[in-house]
Scaffold this active site. Structure first.
Site, mmCIF file in Angstrom:
data_model
loop_
_atom_site.group_PDB
_atom_site.id
_atom_site.type_symbol
_atom_site.label_atom_id
_atom_site.label_comp_id
_atom_site.label_asym_id
_atom_site.label_seq_id
_atom_site.Cartn_x
_atom_site.Cartn_y
_atom_site.Cartn_z
ATOM 1 N N GLY A 20 0.823 -1.202 0.000
ATOM 2 C CA GLY A 20 0.000 0.000 0.000
ATOM 3 C C GLY A 20 0.853 1.245 0.000
ATOM 4 N N VAL A 25 3.269 -5.517 3.537
ATOM 5 C CA VAL A 25 2.947 -6.472 4.597
ATOM 6 C C VAL A 25 3.393 -7.860 4.141
ATOM 7 C CG1 VAL A 25 1.153 -7.478 6.037
ATOM 8 C CG2 VAL A 25 0.987 -5.103 5.325
ATOM 9 N N ASP A 141 -10.706 5.906 12.137
ATOM 10 C CA ASP A 141 -10.737 5.542 10.717
ATOM 11 C C ASP A 141 -11.465 4.211 10.537
ATOM 12 O OD1 ASP A 141 -10.225 5.864 8.001
ATOM 13 O OD2 ASP A 141 -8.330 4.767 8.095
#
Length: 752
Positions: A20, A25, A141
């Site tokens: 991202g 990850v 969020d």
């Protein structure tokens, strides 16, 4: 990172499972404990990045990682470890087997989830939030991509602390060279949108948005235009979920609508209260009672919106994109891995920020095509610059956009739409920081490039030409600005229609420019027409409508119709207070103009009281040295003088002048206006010799900065002559009057 394979001699990276904007990850093995884990690695922050930003990133990463690691609950992703290895910040988490809610909706082709699953997810998330809120932690969020449903049915909230890390960095530190951008507005609470205080009840609102979407297949405000989405959150009551899906239980309908209350006070008191309601309802075996189908049901994904009250939205929301919502077509062509590792949708899908469009073939026959990752990083940095601009941090935004423009030009070519978009933003930041001549060069370049590649009537071309006209006006070149505005308006009317919002914006600017050309009746008439049209198209209290009504009031004042101007300003101020809030800068600006109108009508006592209140509010909201606070204090001093309270007026003028000189500089126009007000006060107190010295200072400064024949410089010399007259120095006064008259004649001849 892939080359090292082993972090801190303990965590062996096995395979990449997500990528991202902030890094990667990995599925990994903890060699010490022999267990599988997920390792999130933030992108390396090497010497190419701003050092202060790097320090902020590392400190906030450690702080938020500690927060996340302290949370121990079955409904929250477990963080095992964190640290830094070879300049890379990393976070070690439990490896989760399952899918996030965004993926589940994608798997279900954007259809809602089973009712039993929806209620179960709601109850589990509520208990997890109850725990984290008890620890004093607010997620900020919460969205479908941050909620995981594991293969055994357990629901976990992900990215506590890390979500806040991204938000804090994105809004309170320099973003040059970063890949952090503002997120989607589909799950933002009204207080987040307005920049107000955020507490645990903001998470409850976001949860309401999530539950609405997984229960109906669409967010509560499912619109392509970000402004409309934000207005919906702030001002529009959502349609009950059961209107979309009658089989939903009645109690669930009530729960979601309670969560989506506009003010925090109207929502459930806390997540624990919510969890108890859901648990009790499930235990009672509540079932749905279908509602009759509405006569006119909107298409799926586009719920009909009732007319909204005027939006109370801050300036940073303008131009905001809607971002990704849970359902849509943005997933990878190949399915992402099932092991989501407690990641956001951006991580788990590998989608990242919106990639820039590929350059047209005609623009890149000899050019190496940049990788999608490079384009995505540039897009994210571009978005970061936009975020800074929305916060009014124009100098920092300009730095970001200049760097991105240079890199896009190398990677994509000078006439690629993305390159031109970056140069457009460079021009915009220049115009907002008073560098109009430089801004004009940027906008000319963008307009020419867009005309070559898109055509003269393309909306993007017209937008650049309209900004060209705006900066011509900033430079005092109003005749040229008028011609550009007229040409753009003709094109917009021909291609978009007379009442398209962009057409009306251009007509508004043209009306403003007509006033600067001295064509006051034309300016008033056009502004009135635009205000009427905007009322019809956008609504009476839309911010754009109110901006034009403000311009109508200004034109009325310049025409000497002060009673009408006063009433219009009052109407605008009331509407802005309701729509934007009493302390919004636009509301305060309208109140300032009410004071001007009262003074012009001889109602100085009322104006004085208004300015006293306005000074207090400006000081509280913006600080005592803010230029707008000082402008209000100047108005207060002027009205003290009109009431013959000259000692007080002189003291106020001296104080304001001293602050303006320190904050704005000795030759700034506002400083010189205050210095002139000192001279006026001295004169009214009979201290004409002192007044003469101050009037001369003002006149000399204006000649030095503006030129001897500038109207303000001539006004300064006229003041000086009047002072000489009061001192009995008639011959000197007459000579100075003659010189002023001669300069005015010569200046008038040149202008024709």
């Amino acid at each position: 990172m892939a080359d090292t394979r082993l972090i801190q001699g303990r965590y062996r990276l096995l395979d990449l499972i997500g990528r991202g904007g902030m890094g990667e990850v990995w599925r990994a093995r903890d060699e010490s404990l022999g267990r599988r884990v997920a390792v999130k690695c933030l992108k390396p922050v090497g010497p190419q990045h701003d050092e202060s930003f790097t320090r902020v990133l590392r400190e906030r990463f450690r702080r938020e990682a500690r927060v996340a690691a302290a949370l121990q609950h079955r409904g929250v992703t477990v963080v095992h470890d964190f640290g830094e290895h070879d300049g890379v910040l990393y976070l070690v988490m439990e490896l989760l087997e399952g899918r996030n809610l965004s993926q589940l909706l994608e798997d279900n082709k954007a259809h809602p989830l089973d009712v039993a699953d929806v209620v179960d997810i709601a109850e589990q998330v509520a208990w997890a939030l109850a725990y984290t809120h008890d620890q004093g932690i607010v997620h900020r969020d919460l969205k479908p991509a941050n909620i995981m449903r594991l293969t055994d049915g357990t629901v976990k909230i992900c990215d506590f602390g890390i979500a806040r890390l991204g938000q804090d960095i994105g809004f309170s530190s320099r973003l040059t060279g970063t890949g952090i951008a503002m997120g989607t507005p589909h799950y933002m609470s009204p207080e987040q949108i307005g920049g107000d205080h955020v507490d645990h009840r903001s998470d409850l609102y976001s949860l309401g948005c999530v539950l609405y979407e997984i229960a109906t297949g669409v967010p509560p405000f499912d619109l392509d235009d970000a402004w409309a989405v934000l207005v919906g959150h702030r001002d529009t009551q959502p349609r009950p979920p059961r209107v979309h899906r009658p089989e939903l239980p009645e109690f669930f309908d009530r729960v979601v609508l309670d969560l989506l209350a506009k003010t925090p006070e109207e929502r459930p008191a806390d997540a624990k209260d919510l969890a108890h309601r859901l648990t009790a309802a499930r235990a009672s075996g509540s079932v749905a009672v279908p509602l009759p189908a509405p006569a006119l049901r909107p298409p799926a994904g586009r719920p009909e919106q009732p007319p909204s009250r005027a939006p109370r939205l801050p300036s940073w929301t303008r131009g905001m994109t809607t971002g990704h919502k849970a359902s849509g077509t943005w997933a990878l062509a190949s399915a992402p891995p099932d092991h989501a590792a407690g990641l956001t949708g951006e991580w788990t899908t590998g989608a990242g920020p919106r990639a820039a469009p590929a350059a047209p073939a005609a623009l890149r026959p000899e050019r190496h095509t940049p990788s999608p990752e490079v384009l995505a990083v540039l897009t994210s940095r571009h978005d970061a610059g936009l975020s800074l601009g929305r916060l009014g941090r124009w100098n920092e935004a300009g730095e970001v956009h200049r760097a991105v423009a240079a890199e896009r030009e190398r990677a994509l070519g000078p006439d690629h739409p993305d390159t031109l978009a970056s140069h457009y933003e460079v021009g915009f930041t220049l115009s907002r920081t008073g560098r109009a001549a430089e801004a004009l060069r940027e906008f000319d370049r963008v307009a020419e490039g867009r005309e070559r590649t898109m055509g003269p009537d393309h909306p993007e071309t017209l937008a650049a030409r309209q900004e060209t006209a705006y900066v011509l006006g900033q430079l005092g070149r109003h005749e040229e600005a008028h011609q550009v505005y007229a040409d753009v308006l003709a094109s917009r009317e021909r291609t978009m229609g007379p009442e398209h919002p962009d057409t009306l914006r251009c007509r508004h600017n043209l009306a403003f420019n007509l006033g600067r050309l001295g064509r006051l009746e034309d300016s008033y008439r056009m502004a009135h027409e635009v205000a009427t049209a905007r009322t019809r198209v956008l609504g009476a209290t839309h911010p754009d409508t109110l901006v034009t009504r403000y311009e109508v009031a200004y034109a009325l004042g310049r025409l000497g119709r002060w009673t009408e101007a006063l009433q219009t300003y009052r109407d605008v101020a009331r509407a802005r207070a309701r729509a934007l809030g009493a302390d919004h800068p636009d509301t305060l600006a309208a109140r300032y103009e009410i004071g001007i109108s009262l003074g012009r009508l001889g109602r100085s006592a009322e104006a004085l009281e208004l300015y006293r209140d306005l000074v207090d509010d400006r000081t509280r909201v913006q600080g005592p040295a803010d230029p707008e606070t000082l402008r209000a204090r100047h108005g207060l001093g002027v009205n003290l003088g009109r009431l013959a309270r000259w000692e007080e007026a002189l003291a106020e003028a001296r104080d304001v002048c001293a602050i303006r000189e320190r904050v704005l500089g000795p030759d700034h126009p506002d400083t010189l206006v205050s210095r002139r007000e000192i001279a006026v006060g001295l004169g009214w107190l009979g201290r004409w010799a002192d007044a003469l010295a101050v009037y001369r200072q003002v006149a000399e400064a204006r000649e030095r900065v503006l030129g001897a024949d500038h109207p303000d410089a001539l006004a300064g010399r006229h003041d000086e002559a009047h002072c000489l007259e009061q001192l009995g120095r008639g011959a000197e006064a007459v000579e100075l009057y003659r010189r002023v008259a001669d300069l005015r004649r010569r200046g008038g001849a040149r202008s024709h």
